[in-house]
Write an enzyme that holds these catalytic residues in place. Structure first.
Site, PDB file in Angstrom:
ATOM      1  N   LYS A   1     102.647 102.682 169.839  1.00  0.00           N
ATOM      2  CA  LYS A   1     101.440 102.030 170.369  1.00  0.00           C
ATOM      3  C   LYS A   1     101.845 100.779 171.142  1.00  0.00           C
ATOM      4  O   LYS A   1     102.590  99.940 170.632  1.00  0.00           O
ATOM      5  CB  LYS A   1     100.497 101.674 169.225  1.00  0.00           C
ATOM      6  CG  LYS A   1      99.263 100.884 169.649  1.00  0.00           C
ATOM      7  CD  LYS A   1      98.415 100.491 168.439  1.00  0.00           C
ATOM      8  CE  LYS A   1      97.327  99.498 168.813  1.00  0.00           C
ATOM      9  NZ  LYS A   1      96.551  99.034 167.647  1.00  0.00           N
TER      10      LYS A   1
ATOM     11  N   ASP B   1      95.257  92.648 172.401  1.00  0.00           N
ATOM     12  CA  ASP B   1      94.022  93.336 172.024  1.00  0.00           C
ATOM     13  C   ASP B   1      92.934  92.319 171.708  1.00  0.00           C
ATOM     14  O   ASP B   1      92.912  91.726 170.633  1.00  0.00           O
ATOM     15  CB  ASP B   1      94.279  94.235 170.810  1.00  0.00           C
ATOM     16  CG  ASP B   1      93.012  94.924 170.326  1.00  0.00           C
ATOM     17  OD1 ASP B   1      92.047  94.994 171.109  1.00  0.00           O
ATOM     18  OD2 ASP B   1      93.003  95.385 169.168  1.00  0.00           O
TER      19      ASP B   1
ATOM     20  N   LYS C   1      87.034  90.647 168.871  1.00  0.00           N
ATOM     21  CA  LYS C   1      87.488  90.102 167.596  1.00  0.00           C
ATOM     22  C   LYS C   1      86.941  88.682 167.463  1.00  0.00           C
ATOM     23  O   LYS C   1      87.162  87.852 168.337  1.00  0.00           O
ATOM     24  CB  LYS C   1      89.016  90.101 167.535  1.00  0.00           C
ATOM     25  CG  LYS C   1      89.629  91.490 167.551  1.00  0.00           C
ATOM     26  CD  LYS C   1      91.153  91.417 167.533  1.00  0.00           C
ATOM     27  CE  LYS C   1      91.770  92.799 167.704  1.00  0.00           C
ATOM     28  NZ  LYS C   1      91.545  93.678 166.548  1.00  0.00           N
TER      29      LYS C   1
ATOM     30  N   ASP D   1     100.287  93.635 168.719  1.00  0.00           N
ATOM     31  CA  ASP D   1      99.701  94.976 168.682  1.00  0.00           C
ATOM     32  C   ASP D   1     100.531  95.994 169.448  1.00  0.00           C
ATOM     33  O   ASP D   1     100.122  97.147 169.585  1.00  0.00           O
ATOM     34  CB  ASP D   1      98.264  94.941 169.216  1.00  0.00           C
ATOM     35  CG  ASP D   1      97.364  95.950 168.528  1.00  0.00           C
ATOM     36  OD1 ASP D   1      97.737  96.427 167.443  1.00  0.00           O
ATOM     37  OD2 ASP D   1      96.291  96.260 169.071  1.00  0.00           O
TER      38      ASP D   1
ATOM     39  N   ASP E   1      87.169  98.222 169.679  1.00  0.00           N
ATOM     40  CA  ASP E   1      88.299  97.593 168.994  1.00  0.00           C
ATOM     41  C   ASP E   1      89.125  98.612 168.215  1.00  0.00           C
ATOM     42  O   ASP E   1      90.047  98.243 167.500  1.00  0.00           O
ATOM     43  CB  ASP E   1      87.806  96.482 168.062  1.00  0.00           C
ATOM     44  CG  ASP E   1      88.932  95.561 167.609  1.00  0.00           C
ATOM     45  OD1 ASP E   1      89.973  95.520 168.300  1.00  0.00           O
ATOM     46  OD2 ASP E   1      88.789  94.904 166.559  1.00  0.00           O
TER      47      ASP E   1
ATOM     48  N   GLU F   1      91.002 100.858 169.781  1.00  0.00           N
ATOM     49  CA  GLU F   1      91.524 101.333 171.064  1.00  0.00           C
ATOM     50  C   GLU F   1      92.909 101.940 170.961  1.00  0.00           C
ATOM     51  O   GLU F   1      93.286 102.782 171.785  1.00  0.00           O
ATOM     52  CB  GLU F   1      91.541 100.177 172.073  1.00  0.00           C
ATOM     53  CG  GLU F   1      92.718  99.228 171.984  1.00  0.00           C
ATOM     54  CD  GLU F   1      92.875  98.539 170.624  1.00  0.00           C
ATOM     55  OE1 GLU F   1      94.020  98.342 170.194  1.00  0.00           O
ATOM     56  OE2 GLU F   1      91.854  98.204 169.998  1.00  0.00           O
TER      57      GLU F   1
ATOM     58  N   ARG G   1      94.258 104.062 168.954  1.00  0.00           N
ATOM     59  CA  ARG G   1      94.255 105.514 168.757  1.00  0.00           C
ATOM     60  C   ARG G   1      93.898 106.251 170.045  1.00  0.00           C
ATOM     61  O   ARG G   1      94.315 107.392 170.245  1.00  0.00           O
ATOM     62  CB  ARG G   1      93.307 105.877 167.614  1.00  0.00           C
ATOM     63  CG  ARG G   1      91.852 105.565 167.862  1.00  0.00           C
ATOM     64  CD  ARG G   1      91.026 105.520 166.585  1.00  0.00           C
ATOM     65  NE  ARG G   1      91.358 104.351 165.763  1.00  0.00           N
ATOM     66  CZ  ARG G   1      90.821 104.099 164.573  1.00  0.00           C
ATOM     67  NH1 ARG G   1      89.933 104.929 164.058  1.00  0.00           N
ATOM     68  NH2 ARG G   1      91.167 103.022 163.899  1.00  0.00           N
TER      69      ARG G   1
END
Length: 510
Positions: free
Chosen positions: A272, A277, A284, A296, A355, A357, A359
């Site tokens: 990933k 993010d 967030k 992330d 949020d 995202e 996946r």
């Protein structure tokens, strides 16, 4: 740091690091290792035994004793290994790091390390000690001002010599162990520094440039796909996340192939790669949480670190390293809650939370990986806070429907010391992702969040053995621990490398 090999006895050193076992058996008492006991009696007039008694040093795990002494060894560090019957490679790593931290406190530059008969595979023990030495010494000062002349910065220990009994009989095996440790540590440090760097430094183009540099340095094949190429491949899930950012998405595909002969296996590692993010329109709201979102891309960092290590170790295995790199930002182009995306395998996704995202980006990356015709796929992702709640900050969650792959990854993790715990892929939980307007939603109910996230990813792998590692917890450490310093850990690199090398070994022996 320089690593060297030598043979006992321990006779002279600026600083000696000596391992001590705890007494075992009823009424057993602690005694110094024979070589130190002899020096203590002949040279130090019992000072070491006296200090051990005063400080209640008993050779227990996580214990140490640092002393300054008259020559021939001016600085001595004793580190506890605990019960010899319970010793593991990871305990040996942690003890080594503990001892070297003590040597650093004594301002030692050269350390001679006397490796005892541990009862473990001695070649593996040398590799473990070397890994710990290199990793504990790593300090990331890239973004600090240069130190003042009177200011001390960095790890004092510059050279470690490992004294190994029977070195001459198996020197090449031990040299190979040092090389494996050196390359694994270098890959881990690359991953640490990618994760630790801020999002204005490690951007999607910067990750792509890192991949290009690895390709140039190690003879890897590299393919970087931009927005238009990804559109041509139908990567609607990945591009949906990327559409709000002013920085271009970069789909990274590195390939390592053996120089000679046919590969004995063909594997894919997928990471990933969210370089920042914000949460998107589902922003967030916790300031601590959003400040850490530079991490992330920890999965991408692990995959690139593994590429660095494996390209140097040159196994007879073809390995594909895949990262869908982007930011998840807020703008007039941002993905809306309720939007429907179409992934590259044709499946449609109702985005009920922007949020979730990671996946979405992984969905297209997994489809891409399977089309390469690989024997197995492993993905790593800082995917869910739910996994951190379940397993804490030191353990990654392992999800796979494949028993053989689960066993392989557990064995690799046991060798590396990176903790994983298998969690269930409970198929009935997928009902929580059902959508009235698309094939699935991207998030389900709060309970079982790490399981539903893994089940979502499973929809994008048809037949290839696949495993998912949720590394949201162990990607970052809040304090020094063992050979891990506070900050980015480089988690996953050594487990991935051990897994690939084990696949090579299994093929060679079959």
């Amino acid at each position: 740091m320089q690593l060297r090999l030598g043979e006992p006895p321990l006779t002279q050193a600026e600083c000696a690091l000596v391992y001590c076992f705890a007494p075992s058996g009823e009424n057993a008492t602690f005694s110094l290792p024979a070589e130190i006991a002899s020096l203590d009696e002949k040279v130090w007039s019992g000072l070491v035994a006296e200090a051990a008694q005063e400080q209640k040093f008993q050779g227990k795990p996580n214990s140490s004793l640092a002393l300054r002494l008259p020559g021939p060894i001016r600085k001595l560090v004793l580190v506890g290994l605990g019960d010899p019957a319970a010793l593991t490679l990871e305990a040996l790593r942690r003890a080594t790091a503990n001892g070297l931290r003590q040597a650093h406190s004594l301002k030692a530059k050269q350390v001679v390390l006397s490796l005892p008969d541990t009862g473990l595979d001695q070649v593996r023990a040398v590799q473990a000690v070397a890994e710990a030495s290199l990793l504990v010494a790593h300090q990331d000062n890239r973004f600090k001002s240069p130190p003042k002349p009177e200011e001390e910065r960095g790890f004092s220990v510059e050279e470690v010599t490992l004294l190994v009994p029977g070195l001459a009989q198996a020197r090449q095996d031990y040299e190979n162990a040092l090389q494996r440790a050196t390359e694994m540590a270098a890959g881990t440090i690359l991953a640490r520094e990618l994760v630790a760097a801020p999002a204005n430094v490690v951007t999607p183009p910067a990750l792509a440039e890192t991949a290009r540099q690895l390709a140039q340095d190690y003879g890897l094949e590299v393919e970087i796909l931009g927005r238009e190429e990804c559109q041509a491949l139908g990567m609607g899930a990945f591009l949906g996340v990327a559409q709000a950012s002013d920085l271009p998405p970069q789909f990274i595909h590195l390939t390592y192939k053996p120089k000679e002969g046919d590969p004995v296996a063909k594997l894919a590692l997928v990471g990933k790669g969210l370089t920042f993010d914000s949460g998107g329109l589902n922003i967030k709201t916790d300031s601590r949480s959003i400040a850490m979102m530079k991490t992330d891309m920890g999965g991408a960092a692990a995959v690139l670190g593994a590429a660095r290590a494996l390209a140097a170790l040159k196994p007879q295995v073809e390995v594909h390293f895949i990262v869908a790199a982007t930011e998840n930002m807020i703008s007039g182009r941002a993905l809306h809650p309720g939007d429907i995306l179409t992934a590259s395998n044709g499946k449609t996704i109702e985005v009920n939370n922007t949020d979730a995202e990671g996946r979405l980006t992984l969905a297209d990356a997994l489809v891409f990986a399977e089309k390469l015709g690989v024997d197995a796929i492993v993905d790593l992702a800082t995917l869910t806070g739910a996994c951190v709640i379940a397993l804490g900050e030191e353990i990654a969650g392992l999800f796979t429907p494949d028993e053989k792959l689960a066993q392989e990854l557990q064995q690799a993790a046991n060798l590396s010391g990176e903790k994983i715990w298998r969690l269930p892929l409970e198929e009935s939980y997928f009902e929580g992702l059902s959508s009235t307007v698309a094939d699935m939603k991207n998030t389900g109910p709060r309970s079982g969040g790490s399981i539903t996230a893994a089940l979502f990813l499973k929809q994008f792998v048809e037949k290839t053995p696949w495993a998912h590692l949720d590394i949201a917890g162990p990607v970052w450490a809040e304090k020094d621990s063992g050979y891990t310093n506070k900050g980015a850990t480089g988690y996953g690199v050594r487990t991935l490398v051990e897994w690939v090398l084990a696949r090579e070994m299994a093929a060679a022996s079959s």
